[in-house]
Design a protein around this motif. Structure first.
Motif, PDB file in Angstrom:
ATOM      1  N   GLY A 147       0.811  -1.212   0.000  1.00 18.75           N
ATOM      2  CA  GLY A 147       0.000   0.000   0.000  1.00 18.75           C
ATOM      3  C   GLY A 147       0.837   1.250   0.000  1.00 18.75           C
ATOM      4  O   GLY A 147       0.355   2.325   0.334  1.00 18.75           O
ATOM      5  N   GLU A 148       2.112   1.152  -0.362  1.00 14.56           N
ATOM      6  CA  GLU A 148       2.999   2.301  -0.360  1.00 14.56           C
ATOM      7  C   GLU A 148       3.154   2.850  -1.770  1.00 14.56           C
ATOM      8  O   GLU A 148       3.039   2.122  -2.764  1.00 14.56           O
ATOM      9  CB  GLU A 148       4.364   1.908   0.209  1.00 14.56           C
ATOM     10  N   MET A 149       3.432   4.137  -1.852  1.00 16.39           N
ATOM     11  CA  MET A 149       3.609   4.773  -3.153  1.00 16.39           C
ATOM     12  C   MET A 149       5.052   4.628  -3.615  1.00 16.39           C
ATOM     13  O   MET A 149       5.986   4.804  -2.820  1.00 16.39           O
ATOM     14  CB  MET A 149       3.257   6.252  -3.054  1.00 16.39           C
ATOM     15  N   PRO A 150       5.283   4.335  -4.895  1.00 17.99           N
ATOM     16  CA  PRO A 150       6.654   4.337  -5.409  1.00 17.99           C
ATOM     17  C   PRO A 150       7.210   5.747  -5.391  1.00 17.99           C
ATOM     18  O   PRO A 150       6.470   6.728  -5.435  1.00 17.99           O
ATOM     19  CB  PRO A 150       6.490   3.820  -6.848  1.00 17.99           C
ATOM     20  N   ALA A 151       8.528   5.860  -5.318  1.00 15.78           N
ATOM     21  CA  ALA A 151       9.175   7.171  -5.209  1.00 15.78           C
ATOM     22  C   ALA A 151       8.781   8.085  -6.356  1.00 15.78           C
ATOM     23  O   ALA A 151       8.620   9.297  -6.171  1.00 15.78           O
ATOM     24  CB  ALA A 151      10.687   6.996  -5.155  1.00 15.78           C
ATOM     25  N   ALA A 152       8.603   7.530  -7.551  1.00 10.31           N
ATOM     26  CA  ALA A 152       8.285   8.358  -8.716  1.00 10.31           C
ATOM     27  C   ALA A 152       6.921   9.022  -8.583  1.00 10.31           C
ATOM     28  O   ALA A 152       6.651  10.026  -9.227  1.00 10.31           O
ATOM     29  CB  ALA A 152       8.328   7.508  -9.984  1.00 10.31           C
ATOM     30  N   ALA A 153       6.053   8.434  -7.735  1.00  7.29           N
ATOM     31  CA  ALA A 153       4.698   8.985  -7.597  1.00  7.29           C
ATOM     32  C   ALA A 153       4.620  10.059  -6.522  1.00  7.29           C
ATOM     33  O   ALA A 153       3.584  10.697  -6.373  1.00  7.29           O
ATOM     34  CB  ALA A 153       3.725   7.858  -7.271  1.00  7.29           C
ATOM     35  N   ILE A 154       5.681  10.239  -5.755  1.00  4.60           N
ATOM     36  CA  ILE A 154       5.683  11.240  -4.694  1.00  4.60           C
ATOM     37  C   ILE A 154       5.977  12.608  -5.300  1.00  4.60           C
ATOM     38  O   ILE A 154       7.001  12.800  -5.956  1.00  4.60           O
ATOM     39  CB  ILE A 154       6.742  10.913  -3.621  1.00  4.60           C
ATOM     40  N   PRO A 155       5.093  13.595  -5.112  1.00  4.14           N
ATOM     41  CA  PRO A 155       5.338  14.933  -5.677  1.00  4.14           C
ATOM     42  C   PRO A 155       6.607  15.553  -5.091  1.00  4.14           C
ATOM     43  O   PRO A 155       7.039  15.217  -3.980  1.00  4.14           O
ATOM     44  CB  PRO A 155       4.094  15.727  -5.262  1.00  4.14           C
ATOM     45  N   SER A 156       7.175  16.474  -5.821  1.00  6.19           N
ATOM     46  CA  SER A 156       8.338  17.208  -5.323  1.00  6.19           C
ATOM     47  C   SER A 156       7.873  18.297  -4.366  1.00  6.19           C
ATOM     48  O   SER A 156       6.688  18.637  -4.301  1.00  6.19           O
ATOM     49  CB  SER A 156       9.101  17.835  -6.486  1.00  6.19           C
ATOM     50  N   VAL A 157       8.815  18.875  -3.630  1.00 10.49           N
ATOM     51  CA  VAL A 157       8.487  19.988  -2.744  1.00 10.49           C
ATOM     52  C   VAL A 157       7.915  21.145  -3.562  1.00 10.49           C
ATOM     53  O   VAL A 157       6.957  21.808  -3.145  1.00 10.49           O
ATOM     54  CB  VAL A 157       9.731  20.436  -1.950  1.00 10.49           C
ATOM     55  N   ALA A 158       8.485  21.392  -4.731  1.00  8.07           N
ATOM     56  CA  ALA A 158       7.994  22.488  -5.574  1.00  8.07           C
ATOM     57  C   ALA A 158       6.526  22.301  -5.942  1.00  8.07           C
ATOM     58  O   ALA A 158       5.783  23.275  -6.079  1.00  8.07           O
ATOM     59  CB  ALA A 158       8.840  22.593  -6.836  1.00  8.07           C
ATOM     60  N   ASP A 159       6.096  21.032  -6.083  1.00 11.84           N
ATOM     61  CA  ASP A 159       4.699  20.759  -6.412  1.00 11.84           C
ATOM     62  C   ASP A 159       3.753  21.131  -5.278  1.00 11.84           C
ATOM     63  O   ASP A 159       2.544  21.270  -5.483  1.00 11.84           O
ATOM     64  CB  ASP A 159       4.510  19.274  -6.738  1.00 11.84           C
ATOM     65  N   CYS A 160       4.304  21.289  -4.076  1.00 12.52           N
ATOM     66  CA  CYS A 160       3.479  21.536  -2.885  1.00 12.52           C
ATOM     67  C   CYS A 160       3.274  23.015  -2.594  1.00 12.52           C
ATOM     68  O   CYS A 160       2.468  23.364  -1.727  1.00 12.52           O
ATOM     69  CB  CYS A 160       4.128  20.881  -1.658  1.00 12.52           C
ATOM     70  N   ILE A 161       4.006  23.864  -3.267  1.00  9.65           N
ATOM     71  CA  ILE A 161       3.994  25.289  -2.922  1.00  9.65           C
ATOM     72  C   ILE A 161       3.122  26.058  -3.912  1.00  9.65           C
ATOM     73  O   ILE A 161       3.398  26.080  -5.112  1.00  9.65           O
ATOM     74  CB  ILE A 161       5.423  25.854  -2.924  1.00  9.65           C
ATOM     75  N   PRO A 162       2.047  26.701  -3.441  1.00 12.63           N
ATOM     76  CA  PRO A 162       1.185  27.470  -4.347  1.00 12.63           C
ATOM     77  C   PRO A 162       1.964  28.562  -5.065  1.00 12.63           C
ATOM     78  O   PRO A 162       2.888  29.164  -4.492  1.00 12.63           O
ATOM     79  CB  PRO A 162       0.131  28.064  -3.405  1.00 12.63           C
ATOM     80  N   ALA A 163       1.595  28.814  -6.308  1.00 16.22           N
ATOM     81  CA  ALA A 163       2.310  29.803  -7.117  1.00 16.22           C
ATOM     82  C   ALA A 163       2.364  31.179  -6.456  1.00 16.22           C
ATOM     83  O   ALA A 163       3.415  31.838  -6.480  1.00 16.22           O
ATOM     84  CB  ALA A 163       1.669  29.889  -8.504  1.00 16.22           C
ATOM     85  N   PRO A 164       1.270  31.695  -5.855  1.00 14.36           N
ATOM     86  CA  PRO A 164       1.358  33.013  -5.217  1.00 14.36           C
ATOM     87  C   PRO A 164       2.379  33.055  -4.083  1.00 14.36           C
ATOM     88  O   PRO A 164       2.994  34.093  -3.836  1.00 14.36           O
ATOM     89  CB  PRO A 164      -0.066  33.241  -4.687  1.00 14.36           C
TER      90      PRO A 164
END
Length: 574
Positions: free
Chosen positions: A25-42
């Motif tokens: 039930g674990e996600m492969p590393a490739a499926a984990i978003p990057s830190v940049a993906d977590c930060i809203p553009a504003p």
């Protein structure tokens, strides 16, 4: 070990294709978003934030790779407790970049983005994915994982589950201030229709009150106590606590907004206006220093709008109107229709001059208010992303009825009220759209306000008609007063007129002094210290002094034609 990661990701609303998770039930590393993906553009656009000195703010050790990550995580936590989510996100973003394995930075970022918004929904889900991966990897201390578990229980079970989880954490770590605060915040259940605190509300308030006694110099538990008490019927017992909060932290904008709310609800309108002015000034300095706009700073819009309400409540309509016109003229960025600040401009600020004029109700003000509303073409760039034009159009019809009644055009006023009723029925069918675009709170509030105004207009229409129908005006005014509820979440009232004042006027015109006194007193419970209501109350008392006590005559409320769908969900507590 918590539930499998894939299950929790699905629970959080993140799409997961079949076969993407492994057998555990674990996600492969490739499926984990990057830190940049977590930060809203504003947030990324503004760059790193300055470190604010919180007097007696949260001081805690956070598991982090370096001092920078630790400092900004703690800064984010302090802003999160203060209710400044955008600034909290900026600090958590710095911490996550410095230490991509910092559990509390990820936890804080998800907490700061809990309120649905198209500007942050994708980033919230990405951060949730990373947070759950960190939990499964065993990152953080036992206390920090307890906080993460509390958030997971919120996702699974809602506030009750989160409250129970944070209570367990607080019991295991009795010295941790945050766990106690979050147990109370998630555990509160507000006040019943009679204005009494529910049992869970009493428990939450008692928990926080004990914290303020244990740590009298700490601002966080005091602010939390004031936040959960903010909708109590009588805030006078807590007013000095609100003043103390701003003495402890004399330069933090969200705390001055809390103080302004308490001052206004206690009838101290001049002090309320000063507190909101201070909050708005501090937000303005922040926007200037960070090259931000009102789209990034909904707190500034809200403080300015509430300041206008305070000015109007004390009868200073000239300054109230001038200030309202200034904020209504703010440029709205069509590229950011879903920003929280943009929505406050569209739903609140742009209609504020018209609502001030509606409250003043001087000869000719109905026509002036109509002219002050945004023109239909001004809302065109936002129609696909916001339902605010339904609110504006409803106000437009309301003001047109007022204008027609003032001009004695009864038939046309009747036709326009019928059109307003049809508008309400059509608006009710947009509820699912409001939920989908993250405007459920604004939509529901404006719908209920239009329903209240429709009742008031029907009452005025009854008084403008034949004398035989004047008695029915009471039913409509009573319905309008019953539908007027205090604004939630430290927001200013959208309609500045106490509807119960209309009842007082009705009874005064019918030479019923005692009933007029009761109605004006009722109005002052909703709008404490309202100058005009107090003036009318004094006259009603003079009238009542010449009359015997009347008997009680039960009367029935009216129906406005507006009806909320029976399955309409309550807006999120946030």
């Amino acid at each position: 070990m918590l539930k499998p990661l894939a299950f929790l990701i699905i629970l959080a609303g993140i799409p997961l294709s079949h076969g993407q998770e492994n057998a555990a039930g674990e996600m492969p590393a490739a499926a984990i978003p990057s830190v940049a993906d977590c930060i809203p553009a504003p947030v990324s656009k503004l760059g790193p934030p300055a470190v604010f000195t919180f007097h007696k703010g949260l001081v805690t050790a956070v598991t982090a790779a370096n001092d920078t990550a630790q400092i900004h995580t703690v800064q984010g936590l302090n802003h999160l407790h203060g209710g400044w989510e955008f600034e909290a996100m900026r600090h958590f973003a710095v911490a996550m970049k410095e230490d991509p394995r910092c559990l509390m930075a990820h936890w804080g970022m998800v907490m700061a983005m809990l309120a649905p918004s198209p500007e942050t929904d994708v980033q919230r889900l990405a951060t949730t994915t990373r947070l759950l991966e960190l939990i499964n990897a065993g990152e953080g201390t036992e206390l920090e994982r307890g906080f993460a578990y509390g958030l997971v229980k919120y996702i699974e079970e809602g506030p009750a589950g989160a409250a129970d989880a944070f209570r367990r954490v607080a019991e295991k770590f009795p010295g941790d201030l945050q766990a106690e605060i979050f147990a109370a915040l998630f555990g509160r259940t507000g006040y019943n229709i009679l204005g009494f605190a529910t049992p869970n509300q009493e428990t939450a308030e008692d928990r926080l009150m004990k914290l303020t006694v244990r740590a009298p110099e700490e601002a966080l538990p005091l602010n939390a106590l004031l936040l959960i008490r903010a909708e109590a019927p009588d805030l006078r017992p807590s007013l000095e606590l609100a003043r103390r909060l701003c003495q402890l932290v004399p330069d933090y904008a969200p705390y001055f907004h809390v103080l302004g709310h308490y001052e206004w609800r206690c009838g101290e309108h001049s002090k309320a206006a000063a507190a909101f002015a201070r909050a708005a000034s501090l937000y303005s300095i922040w926007m200037r220093d960070n090259e931000a706009t009102p789209a990034d700073c909904p707190g500034w819009v809200r403080a300015e709008c509430y300041r206008v309400v305070a000015l109007a409540s004390k009868g200073d309509f000239e300054n109230a109107l001038a200030s309202a016109e200034k904020i209504a003229a703010m440029t709205v960025d069509p590229a950011r229709p879903s920003a929280t600040g943009t929505r406050r401009l569209l739903w609140d600020a742009q209609t504020l001059p018209a609502r001030v004029l509606l409250r003043r109700a001087a000869p000719g003000d109905s026509a002036k208010a109509l002219a002050a509303l945004p023109k239909p073409e001004a809302g065109e760039p936002f129609r696909e992303k916001s339902l605010s034009y339904w609110w504006v159009d409803g106000l437009r019809m309301t003001l047109e009825v007022q204008r027609l009644l003032d001009a004695g055009m009864i038939d046309k006023a009747t036709e326009t009220i019928s059109a307003l009723t049809l508008h309400g029925k059509a608006m009710s069918q947009r509820q699912s759209i409001a939920s989908a675009i993250g405007e459920q709170t604004e939509w529901r509030s404006s719908f209920q306000i239009l329903e209240m105004l429709a009742s008031e207009l029907n009452g005025r229409l009854a008084l403008a008609g034949p004398p035989a129908g004047h008695g029915s005006a009471f039913n409509w005014f009573r319905a309008a007063a019953d539908r007027q509820k205090p604004a939630a979440m430290l927001n200013p009232p959208s309609i500045l007129t106490p509807m119960a004042m209309r009842l007082g006027d009705y009874f005064t015109a019918r030479n019923q002094g005692h009933k007029a006194v009761d109605a004006y007193m009722e109005a002052l419970t909703t709008f404490p210290g309202d100058t005009e209501t107090e003036t009318r109350l004094a006259k009603a008392r003079e009238l009542a002094a010449t009359q015997p006590e009347p008997g009680v005559e039960p009367e029935l409320p009216g129906e406005s034609g507006f009806t909320l769908p029976p399955t309409a969900p309550s807006p999120s507590p946030r």
